[in-house]
Motif scaffolding. Sequence first.
Motif, PDB file in Angstrom:
ATOM      1  N   PHE A  65      -2.867  -1.853 -12.739  1.00  0.00           N
ATOM      2  CA  PHE A  65      -1.969  -1.175 -11.810  1.00  0.00           C
ATOM      3  C   PHE A  65      -0.600  -1.847 -11.853  1.00  0.00           C
ATOM      4  O   PHE A  65      -0.486  -3.060 -12.114  1.00  0.00           O
ATOM      5  CB  PHE A  65      -2.498  -1.258 -10.381  1.00  0.00           C
ATOM      6  N   THR A  66       0.387  -1.053 -11.549  1.00  0.00           N
ATOM      7  CA  THR A  66       1.719  -1.644 -11.385  1.00  0.00           C
ATOM      8  C   THR A  66       1.778  -2.341 -10.037  1.00  0.00           C
ATOM      9  O   THR A  66       0.935  -2.100  -9.156  1.00  0.00           O
ATOM     10  CB  THR A  66       2.816  -0.572 -11.450  1.00  0.00           C
ATOM     11  N   LEU A  67       2.767  -3.171  -9.851  1.00  0.00           N
ATOM     12  CA  LEU A  67       2.923  -3.890  -8.589  1.00  0.00           C
ATOM     13  C   LEU A  67       3.111  -2.918  -7.424  1.00  0.00           C
ATOM     14  O   LEU A  67       2.543  -3.094  -6.342  1.00  0.00           O
ATOM     15  CB  LEU A  67       4.121  -4.843  -8.674  1.00  0.00           C
ATOM     16  N   VAL A  68       3.874  -1.863  -7.647  1.00  0.00           N
ATOM     17  CA  VAL A  68       4.110  -0.873  -6.587  1.00  0.00           C
ATOM     18  C   VAL A  68       2.805  -0.193  -6.202  1.00  0.00           C
ATOM     19  O   VAL A  68       2.512   0.011  -5.015  1.00  0.00           O
ATOM     20  CB  VAL A  68       5.148   0.165  -7.054  1.00  0.00           C
ATOM     21  N   GLU A  69       2.004   0.167  -7.219  1.00  0.00           N
ATOM     22  CA  GLU A  69       0.730   0.823  -6.938  1.00  0.00           C
ATOM     23  C   GLU A  69      -0.199  -0.099  -6.156  1.00  0.00           C
ATOM     24  O   GLU A  69      -0.905   0.335  -5.235  1.00  0.00           O
ATOM     25  CB  GLU A  69       0.067   1.265  -8.243  1.00  0.00           C
ATOM     26  N   MET A  70      -0.228  -1.364  -6.514  1.00  0.00           N
ATOM     27  CA  MET A  70      -1.053  -2.327  -5.797  1.00  0.00           C
ATOM     28  C   MET A  70      -0.627  -2.433  -4.337  1.00  0.00           C
ATOM     29  O   MET A  70      -1.461  -2.464  -3.419  1.00  0.00           O
ATOM     30  CB  MET A  70      -0.963  -3.703  -6.457  1.00  0.00           C
ATOM     31  N   LEU A  71       0.667  -2.480  -4.090  1.00  0.00           N
ATOM     32  CA  LEU A  71       1.153  -2.582  -2.720  1.00  0.00           C
ATOM     33  C   LEU A  71       0.802  -1.336  -1.918  1.00  0.00           C
ATOM     34  O   LEU A  71       0.464  -1.417  -0.730  1.00  0.00           O
ATOM     35  CB  LEU A  71       2.675  -2.785  -2.723  1.00  0.00           C
ATOM     36  N   VAL A  72       0.849  -0.180  -2.574  1.00  0.00           N
ATOM     37  CA  VAL A  72       0.486   1.065  -1.882  1.00  0.00           C
ATOM     38  C   VAL A  72      -0.990   1.040  -1.496  1.00  0.00           C
ATOM     39  O   VAL A  72      -1.372   1.382  -0.364  1.00  0.00           O
ATOM     40  CB  VAL A  72       0.795   2.291  -2.760  1.00  0.00           C
ATOM     41  N   VAL A  73      -1.857   0.626  -2.440  1.00  0.00           N
ATOM     42  CA  VAL A  73      -3.291   0.567  -2.176  1.00  0.00           C
ATOM     43  C   VAL A  73      -3.603  -0.415  -1.044  1.00  0.00           C
ATOM     44  O   VAL A  73      -4.385  -0.126  -0.131  1.00  0.00           O
ATOM     45  CB  VAL A  73      -4.066   0.176  -3.451  1.00  0.00           C
ATOM     46  N   SER A 117      -1.636  -1.361   1.325  1.00  0.00           N
ATOM     47  CA  SER A 117      -1.135  -0.800   2.596  1.00  0.00           C
ATOM     48  C   SER A 117      -2.113   0.223   3.155  1.00  0.00           C
ATOM     49  O   SER A 117      -2.393   0.250   4.365  1.00  0.00           O
ATOM     50  CB  SER A 117       0.231  -0.145   2.379  1.00  0.00           C
ATOM     51  N   ILE A 118      -2.645   1.077   2.275  1.00  0.00           N
ATOM     52  CA  ILE A 118      -3.603   2.102   2.718  1.00  0.00           C
ATOM     53  C   ILE A 118      -4.868   1.448   3.272  1.00  0.00           C
ATOM     54  O   ILE A 118      -5.382   1.831   4.327  1.00  0.00           O
ATOM     55  CB  ILE A 118      -3.943   3.058   1.563  1.00  0.00           C
ATOM     56  N   ILE A 119      -5.359   0.436   2.543  1.00  0.00           N
ATOM     57  CA  ILE A 119      -6.555  -0.272   3.011  1.00  0.00           C
ATOM     58  C   ILE A 119      -6.298  -0.920   4.364  1.00  0.00           C
ATOM     59  O   ILE A 119      -7.137  -0.885   5.269  1.00  0.00           O
ATOM     60  CB  ILE A 119      -6.985  -1.333   1.974  1.00  0.00           C
ATOM     61  N   GLY A 120      -5.113  -1.516   4.528  1.00  0.00           N
ATOM     62  CA  GLY A 120      -4.775  -2.143   5.810  1.00  0.00           C
ATOM     63  C   GLY A 120      -4.748  -1.142   6.946  1.00  0.00           C
ATOM     64  O   GLY A 120      -5.251  -1.415   8.041  1.00  0.00           O
TER      65      GLY A 120
END
Length: 399
Positions: free
Chosen positions: A21-29, A31-34
């Motif tokens: 995953f890209t860094l942006v995609e990881m941050l999105v995931v 955030s969603i989990i949080g």
Amino acid sequence: MNARTNLHQPARVAPTTRSAFTLVEMLVVISIIGILSALSIAAITSVIPRAKTAALRAEVQSLAEGIERYQSKYGDYPPDFMNWSIVERHYRKIFPDIAASELQLLYRMCDDELDTSTDQMTGTHPYDPTAMDRAEALIWALGGYSSDPQYPFTGVGGPLALIPGATDTTNPALYHYNIDRQNGMVDLDVQKLSLRKLDDSAGVTVANRITTTDDLSLVDPFPVYRAREDSAPYVYFDSRTYDGFVLVGGTQVMNGYSSTVEGDADHVRPVLSDSVNPNAATGGYGSYSNAVNAFLFMNDRSFQVLSPGLDGRFGIVVDANGGDGITDGSDDAPAYWQYPSGTLVIANPSATTPSGLKSNTVTRYNITTSYSSTTVDTFEKDNLASFSQSTFDNDLPSQ
């Protein structure tokens, strides 16, 4: 021909591969989990108390239904043992053939003398309405009596069992609680009864018998029923003695239940409604009993079963100063909560109107002036009752 054809074919492109995953995609995931976790925790946090409250309400209703079954079977609601005359009249009514020795034994267990005292079997001792208190009376009635019409208490399956080898059937010190009771009005969980465990190696004796652990100073065979071990028990009030009292030093001590829970004092009285009693005294009440009857009690012709709620405490407020400095009216005037408004009524005999009995320091179960205890206002709100829809605070009228 074939070569020319091959010249016009598009060149093959190597497939693109992604290793992570890209860094942006990881941050999105993340955030969603949080967000989902926060929503889940909030939902679980709110669901668990509601589920526990629903379980308590179900148990209160089960106990109340047991009382109704008792009334259907015997034609009378059980007494809460505030008044011996009512107790004796009740048992003579529902067991016309009851042996005199049964009532004599029960009276001795409920007098002001310890069952094991050397003076217990001599003379006549005054009746003590706290010997069989409002929590113990509930289980005494619901656990079931013997089918023997002469010996409903000590017969087979009754609430009392003579210890092995004993021959004096009149001595209360020789009886203990019968865990094999019959004809119960409700299925009681034995683990929730406040029973002292026997020392199996010592044999059954006066000192080693099945008795209660709910009283600090008394040893008797009258257990209470708790939702959990560190909680105050379920309590029963009979409408005939909502306003019952005994004279102590010339002062009326009104019906109620008091105990100590993990070192803290805990009290509850029968609950009043918000409705003014049309038959109440006017122009001054003259006594605590008259004053408290300025309002109708909840279930004024039957009974109340009360639960201390999730916190396991009924509350501190029991009289005008609540043990915490309220000075409405007379300092020792008994205090009562009104349902569903959450108003506190002080049974002050010098008041002249129903509104004059209402405390101006409490609204909707909330303390609006200072107390020496800051936790006093947190206790009453989550109580439940056989007449409530949910906890008292959940049943408050909309403002």
